[in-house]
Structure formats: structure tokens, C-alpha cells
Design a protein around this motif. Sequence first.
Motif, mmCIF file in Angstrom:
data_model
loop_
_atom_site.group_PDB
_atom_site.id
_atom_site.type_symbol
_atom_site.label_atom_id
_atom_site.label_comp_id
_atom_site.label_asym_id
_atom_site.label_seq_id
_atom_site.Cartn_x
_atom_site.Cartn_y
_atom_site.Cartn_z
ATOM 1 N N LEU A 71 0.817 -1.214 0.000
ATOM 2 C CA LEU A 71 0.000 0.000 0.000
ATOM 3 C C LEU A 71 0.848 1.260 0.000
ATOM 4 O O LEU A 71 0.441 2.292 -0.551
ATOM 5 C CB LEU A 71 -0.931 -0.008 1.216
ATOM 6 N N LEU A 72 2.022 1.200 0.611
ATOM 7 C CA LEU A 72 2.893 2.374 0.665
ATOM 8 C C LEU A 72 3.447 2.758 -0.704
ATOM 9 O O LEU A 72 3.895 3.891 -0.904
ATOM 10 C CB LEU A 72 4.055 2.134 1.642
ATOM 11 N N LEU A 73 3.435 1.812 -1.640
ATOM 12 C CA LEU A 73 3.919 2.110 -2.986
ATOM 13 C C LEU A 73 2.849 2.758 -3.850
ATOM 14 O O LEU A 73 3.086 3.101 -4.994
ATOM 15 C CB LEU A 73 4.427 0.829 -3.655
ATOM 16 N N GLN A 74 1.664 2.913 -3.265
ATOM 17 C CA GLN A 74 0.573 3.605 -3.938
ATOM 18 C C GLN A 74 0.387 4.979 -3.305
ATOM 19 O O GLN A 74 0.872 5.248 -2.217
ATOM 20 C CB GLN A 74 -0.719 2.777 -3.819
ATOM 21 N N ASP A 75 -0.312 5.850 -3.979
ATOM 22 C CA ASP A 75 -0.456 7.222 -3.491
ATOM 23 C C ASP A 75 -1.859 7.545 -2.974
ATOM 24 O O ASP A 75 -2.132 8.676 -2.584
ATOM 25 C CB ASP A 75 -0.122 8.225 -4.616
ATOM 26 N N ASN A 76 -2.763 6.567 -2.961
ATOM 27 C CA ASN A 76 -4.157 6.873 -2.652
ATOM 28 C C ASN A 76 -4.473 6.855 -1.161
ATOM 29 O O ASN A 76 -5.548 7.261 -0.745
ATOM 30 C CB ASN A 76 -5.085 5.894 -3.390
ATOM 31 N N LEU A 77 -3.556 6.366 -0.311
ATOM 32 C CA LEU A 77 -3.785 6.330 1.133
ATOM 33 C C LEU A 77 -2.617 6.976 1.866
ATOM 34 O O LEU A 77 -1.456 6.802 1.478
ATOM 35 C CB LEU A 77 -3.945 4.887 1.628
ATOM 36 N N ASN A 78 -2.919 7.724 2.942
ATOM 37 C CA ASN A 78 -1.828 8.240 3.756
ATOM 38 C C ASN A 78 -1.379 7.167 4.749
ATOM 39 O O ASN A 78 -2.018 6.112 4.894
ATOM 40 C CB ASN A 78 -2.228 9.536 4.470
ATOM 41 N N ILE A 79 -0.298 7.420 5.457
ATOM 42 C CA ILE A 79 0.309 6.405 6.320
ATOM 43 C C ILE A 79 -0.634 5.985 7.443
ATOM 44 O O ILE A 79 -0.732 4.798 7.784
ATOM 45 C CB ILE A 79 1.650 6.913 6.875
ATOM 46 N N SER A 80 -1.345 6.929 8.008
ATOM 47 C CA SER A 80 -2.293 6.597 9.069
ATOM 48 C C SER A 80 -3.387 5.666 8.555
ATOM 49 O O SER A 80 -3.737 4.668 9.200
ATOM 50 C CB SER A 80 -2.915 7.869 9.635
ATOM 51 N N GLU A 81 -3.923 5.956 7.375
ATOM 52 C CA GLU A 81 -4.962 5.114 6.786
ATOM 53 C C GLU A 81 -4.440 3.716 6.476
ATOM 54 O O GLU A 81 -5.148 2.720 6.657
ATOM 55 C CB GLU A 81 -5.492 5.780 5.504
ATOM 56 N N ILE A 82 -3.188 3.633 6.035
ATOM 57 C CA ILE A 82 -2.596 2.334 5.730
ATOM 58 C C ILE A 82 -2.473 1.490 6.994
ATOM 59 O O ILE A 82 -2.749 0.288 6.989
ATOM 60 C CB ILE A 82 -1.222 2.515 5.059
ATOM 61 N N GLY A 83 -2.061 2.137 8.096
ATOM 62 C CA GLY A 83 -1.946 1.420 9.362
ATOM 63 C C GLY A 83 -3.260 0.785 9.779
ATOM 64 O O GLY A 83 -3.306 -0.393 10.147
ATOM 65 N N TYR A 84 -4.329 1.537 9.698
ATOM 66 C CA TYR A 84 -5.651 1.008 10.071
ATOM 67 C C TYR A 84 -6.120 -0.046 9.078
ATOM 68 O O TYR A 84 -6.742 -1.042 9.462
ATOM 69 C CB TYR A 84 -6.661 2.156 10.161
ATOM 70 N N GLU A 85 -5.810 0.144 7.803
ATOM 71 C CA GLU A 85 -6.203 -0.817 6.775
ATOM 72 C C GLU A 85 -5.524 -2.165 6.998
ATOM 73 O O GLU A 85 -6.072 -3.213 6.635
ATOM 74 C CB GLU A 85 -5.825 -0.272 5.391
ATOM 75 N N CYS A 86 -4.347 -2.151 7.618
ATOM 76 C CA CYS A 86 -3.588 -3.380 7.832
ATOM 77 C C CYS A 86 -3.832 -4.015 9.201
ATOM 78 O O CYS A 86 -3.155 -4.987 9.565
ATOM 79 C CB CYS A 86 -2.099 -3.104 7.654
ATOM 80 N N GLY A 87 -4.760 -3.471 9.961
ATOM 81 C CA GLY A 87 -5.134 -4.110 11.217
ATOM 82 C C GLY A 87 -4.535 -3.514 12.469
ATOM 83 O O GLY A 87 -4.724 -4.053 13.567
ATOM 84 N N PHE A 88 -3.807 -2.393 12.360
ATOM 85 C CA PHE A 88 -3.231 -1.748 13.540
ATOM 86 C C PHE A 88 -4.213 -0.710 14.076
ATOM 87 O O PHE A 88 -4.726 0.124 13.319
ATOM 88 C CB PHE A 88 -1.899 -1.084 13.202
ATOM 89 N N SER A 89 -4.446 -0.739 15.384
ATOM 90 C CA SER A 89 -5.445 0.153 15.985
ATOM 91 C C SER A 89 -4.903 1.546 16.258
ATOM 92 O O SER A 89 -5.671 2.495 16.423
ATOM 93 C CB SER A 89 -5.988 -0.454 17.284
ATOM 94 N N THR A 90 -3.576 1.683 16.307
ATOM 95 C CA THR A 90 -2.979 3.002 16.543
ATOM 96 C C THR A 90 -1.842 3.238 15.559
ATOM 97 O O THR A 90 -1.149 2.290 15.150
ATOM 98 C CB THR A 90 -2.428 3.140 17.976
ATOM 99 N N LEU A 91 -1.626 4.498 15.215
ATOM 100 C CA LEU A 91 -0.543 4.851 14.296
ATOM 101 C C LEU A 91 0.814 4.580 14.942
ATOM 102 O O LEU A 91 1.747 4.132 14.273
ATOM 103 C CB LEU A 91 -0.656 6.321 13.897
ATOM 104 N N SER A 92 0.921 4.840 16.247
ATOM 105 C CA SER A 92 2.201 4.640 16.933
ATOM 106 C C SER A 92 2.628 3.175 16.895
ATOM 107 O O SER A 92 3.806 2.861 16.688
ATOM 108 C CB SER A 92 2.107 5.129 18.380
ATOM 109 N N ASN A 93 1.687 2.266 17.077
ATOM 110 C CA ASN A 93 2.019 0.840 17.039
ATOM 111 C C ASN A 93 2.383 0.414 15.619
ATOM 112 O O ASN A 93 3.291 -0.401 15.413
ATOM 113 C CB ASN A 93 0.854 -0.002 17.557
ATOM 114 N N PHE A 94 1.675 0.963 14.635
ATOM 115 C CA PHE A 94 1.999 0.663 13.240
ATOM 116 C C PHE A 94 3.426 1.095 12.929
ATOM 117 O O PHE A 94 4.211 0.332 12.345
ATOM 118 C CB PHE A 94 1.018 1.374 12.312
ATOM 119 N N ASN A 95 3.785 2.320 13.327
ATOM 120 C CA ASN A 95 5.139 2.812 13.080
ATOM 121 C C ASN A 95 6.185 1.942 13.776
ATOM 122 O O ASN A 95 7.233 1.627 13.206
ATOM 123 C CB ASN A 95 5.269 4.257 13.565
ATOM 124 N N LYS A 96 5.887 1.558 15.012
ATOM 125 C CA LYS A 96 6.818 0.744 15.796
ATOM 126 C C LYS A 96 7.040 -0.622 15.152
ATOM 127 O O LYS A 96 8.188 -1.062 14.985
ATOM 128 C CB LYS A 96 6.281 0.576 17.213
#
Length: 294
Positions: free
Chosen positions: A244-269
Motif C-alpha cells: 500500500l505504501l507504494l501507492q499514493d491513494n492512502l496516507n500512512i495513518s490510513e494504511i496502518g488502520y487498513e492493515c489491522g493496527f489500531s494506533t498509528l504509533s504501534n503501526f510505526n513501531k
Amino acid sequence: MNVPNIEKTLNPDELFLFKDLISPHFNPNWHFHPELQISFIVRGKGTRFIADHVETFEEEDLVLTGPNVPHLWRNDEAYFNQNNNLSTRGLVIYFNSELLHSALLQKNEFYHINKLIKNSARGIEFYGETKKEIKGLLLKMEKVKGFKGILILLEIIDVLANSKNYSLLASPAYTNVLKADDTNKMSLVYEYVMTNFKSKIALEDISNMLNMTTTSFCKYFKPRANKTFTRFVNEIRIGHARKLLLQDNLNISEIGYECGFSTLSNFNKQFKSIANMPPHEYRKLFLKIKTPIS
């Protein structure tokens, strides 16, 4: 799922077998077999599992797996939708290690081939010019039979053995401890996670599915996957995030939630832990690679 997924690919009187596999999706079952396997993906995308290694794959994926190395090329969910027009194609060679007698492998001339066979126990991904050369040989093999096919296979092995464009996949400590009934259970786990990773996965649900307690499931899963179940799920999620990061239609926060992470901080970690860089750097790096320099 009731039949153990230890595949037998060769008859006793065969040294190798070439297959041009065309189907709606690749074999969705986690499995292994005593033969070495060369796999070239002509068409298809998804997630590749080699022993304890998890990574996304797409067209022109080239991998060598050794004897009894568990593996699975699991296509994206879209390939299992009967209403789509997607299909897959893979060029695959199964060959017996007896093709290369152990006495030969001890000779100096066979040093690189001996190293290749040993490294195949971890699974090997090839890239660069090696993929182009192997693809041509595989397409050539499709047109021949018998001893001529063996000659092409030996040429393929030689190209792979002398390639510098490769990386080992499974961790150095990995050993296959799977038994016949384990492949059924692990296939159920993989299928469940691949279907549900975008939402919350409760350890109790998957434990109950296998008629285990959560404690016994965790003890069962870790030595067979060489990682904790939580780490396994996160690797699946981060693999999807990379796409998803190789596409431009979602921002990083949206990608995190789309992949099953409930918080952006946990996704980044978790992303940094698995990909060795934060998601914004990953996107920046690969978008730069994809953008031609004027």
C-alpha cells in the motif's frame, strides 16, 4: 485439509519434473516435499512464506527451496473471488538431490553448486540479471523432453550457483520440525490469518479453532514458525502495508488502520521493527526508485 500436506512430486524413476502451472490461484496450502524446487512466478501477486520468512511477491519472483523446506505462495484475496478475471502462472522445476551425487559435490569444480544446495535449506531468492537468464532457460525447457531437459536443468543450476544476485530467506537457526499432522494445523493458521489480518485477531479464536488452550497454542506455534504468533501476524500486516505504501491513494495513518493496527504509533513501531525503517522513509525510498531521473 484432512490430508497431510507433505507432497510427493516425483516418481521413483524420475530425476526432475517441469511444470507450467496456470490456474486462478497458486496452491493455497502450506506444504513441503523431499525434492528441491525452483519457482519462477510469471503472473500473480501475494505473500510468500518460506520456512520462517514472510514477504510479498509479484511477477518475476524467483526462489529455490531445498528438501523439506515448508513453503507457500499465497495469492491476495482478490484471486479467490470467482467474479474476477485474475489468473496465475508459475514455471516450476522439482528435482531430486540424487541428480548431483554427493561424491561429485566434494570436488573443487562443484564448490559453488555444493554451496547452493546447502544454502537451499534456507530458501534463496534471486534477482537482477539472474532472473532474466533463468526465465529464458525455463521457457526453453518447456519445449524439450528427456535428457535435453536434464542438460537445461544442469545449466539452470550452474547459473544459480554462480549468481551473486541472491539473498537467503529463512533465518540461520531455522530447522523444519513439522510432522505430517502439523501441516494441516499450520495451514489452518495461515489461512485464518491471511483472511482476517485486517481486523483484530483474538488468540482465543485461533486456539479454539485448533482445539487448544491459548498457552498450548503459543507453545505449539513458536518452534514450528520460529517466531511468536504475534510477530507472525505483524509480519503479514507489514507485508501488506509495504504494498500500500507504494501507492499514493492512502496516507500512512490510513494504511496502518487498513492493515489491522489500531494506533498509528504501534503501526510505526512494528513497521520499523520488521522493515528496519519507518513507513514514511520506506515510501520515500521506493517512490524515488520508481520515479525515472530526467
